[in-house]
Design a protein around this motif. Structure first.
Motif, short mmCIF file in Angstrom:
data_model
loop_
_atom_site.label_atom_id
_atom_site.label_comp_id
_atom_site.label_asym_id
_atom_site.label_seq_id
_atom_site.Cartn_x
_atom_site.Cartn_y
_atom_site.Cartn_z
N ARG A 217 5.07 2.44 3.32
CA ARG A 217 4.05 3.47 3.06
C ARG A 217 4.23 4.71 3.91
NH1 ARG A 217 -0.72 2.16 0.94
NH2 ARG A 217 -0.84 4.42 0.74
N PRO B 4 -4.12 4.49 -2.25
CA PRO B 4 -2.97 3.83 -2.88
C PRO B 4 -2.02 4.83 -3.53
CG PRO B 4 -4.96 3.52 -4.19
CD PRO B 4 -5.40 4.12 -2.89
N ASP C 237 -3.99 -4.63 1.97
CA ASP C 237 -2.85 -3.81 2.39
C ASP C 237 -1.73 -4.75 2.79
OD1 ASP C 237 -1.85 -1.01 3.16
OD2 ASP C 237 -1.49 -2.14 5.00
N CYS D 222 -4.47 3.62 4.90
CA CYS D 222 -3.45 3.58 3.84
C CYS D 222 -3.98 2.88 2.60
CB CYS D 222 -2.20 2.85 4.33
SG CYS D 222 -1.17 3.77 5.49
N SER D 223 -4.77 1.83 2.80
CA SER D 223 -5.25 1.03 1.66
C SER D 223 -6.21 1.80 0.77
CB SER D 223 -5.90 -0.26 2.15
OG SER D 223 -7.20 -0.02 2.66
N ARG E 261 -0.22 -8.15 6.70
CA ARG E 261 -1.05 -8.29 5.51
C ARG E 261 -2.53 -8.27 5.91
NH1 ARG E 261 0.12 -13.02 4.62
NH2 ARG E 261 -1.78 -13.95 5.46
N GLN F 97 2.33 -4.11 4.24
CA GLN F 97 3.41 -3.19 4.52
C GLN F 97 4.19 -3.61 5.76
OE1 GLN F 97 2.26 0.77 6.20
NE2 GLN F 97 0.18 0.18 5.62
N HIS G 11 -3.90 1.12 9.02
CA HIS G 11 -3.47 0.40 7.82
C HIS G 11 -4.57 0.43 6.76
CE1 HIS G 11 0.30 -1.99 9.00
NE2 HIS G 11 0.10 -1.09 9.94
#
Length: 239
Positions: A174, A113, A200, A109-110, A191, A202, A106
């Motif tokens: 995402r 963006p 993040d 992913c952050s 979160r 999702q 995660h």
């Protein structure tokens, strides 16, 4: 025959007393469990079932029919009788590695963006995340960004929204390869960071640590090309 998934609310619960509602050569279904069922790139949990007069090793939990979670037993092991009370205990060291890995993905992913993940696989020793990213930064850049997020010790929490709320905010999803499970009327969001300004946010049904500091040291092992634009990022958690 739906199994109550206790891990969805408390990923740190390691054992539970439960009742056997079905059992055959495919595995054992309990009325409730702490075992995460394989999905979303995260392996199912392993561990043990113990009951009066017997014990069995669970090699992996998987999804069964109609919301059931199937505890697949080691070949040749004893099978608890239907109606028996069992103590279901996780292989916690393995599960906790999965939690640390999943939260790290995660964080990956952050730091990208607006870039969609196209695939993932979580493992206790090594994990990977694929991105639609034709020109990625160097692996050292990713390692540094992840180290900063881990050191910041951001809290990790969850909340629930309706399917309609997710439909109104599709950018929350995402991943292109894994879509949030639907049909229950609500979606769980994971979160990282404060509610007012999350690092993040999702949809995710997996298990996670409660803060990024718990992840420990992360290293991006390599970046691999898997097509014209797809890039695979491999991570490890050195001890």
């Amino acid at each position: 025959m739906t199994t109550e998934a206790l891990f969805a609310e408390d990923a740190y619960r390691r054992e539970v007393t439960a009742r056997v509602v079905a059992a055959d050569e495919r595995g054992v279904v309990l009325d409730r469990t702490v075992f995460y069922a394989r999905s979303g790139g995260q392996p199912g949990d392993a561990g043990t079932l113990r009951w009066e007069g017997g014990e069995a090793a669970v090699v992996e939990a998987t999804k069964g029919e109609a919301g059931a979670i199937l505890h697949t037993l080691a070949p040749g092991t004893a099978v608890p009788p239907v109606g028996a009370e069992v103590e279901a205990t996780l292989d916690w060291a393995r599960r906790h590695r999965h939690m640390r890995m999943h939260t790290t993905l995660h964080l990956l992913c952050s730091v990208l963006p607006g870039i969609y993940a196209t695939g993932n696989q979580i493992g206790a020793e090594k994990s990977r995340l694929d991105f639609d990213l034709p020109d990625p930064p160097a692996k050292e850049w990713f390692t540094e960004r992840l180290a900063e997020l881990v050191a910041a010790d951001h809290p990790v929490g969850m909340t629930w929204i309706t399917e309609a709320e997710l439909d109104a905010n599709p950018q929350m999803v995402r991943t292109l390869s894994v879509q949030p499970p639907r049909g229950a009327g609500r979606i769980r969001l994971v979160r990282i960071g404060p509610e007012a300004a999350p690092v993040d946010l999702q949809p995710c049904g997996g298990t996670h640590v409660c803060s990024t500091g718990e992840i420990g040291r992360v290293e991006v092992l390599k970046l691999e090309s898997k097509g014209r634009q797809n890039r695979r990022i491999h991570i490890v958690l050195p001890e």
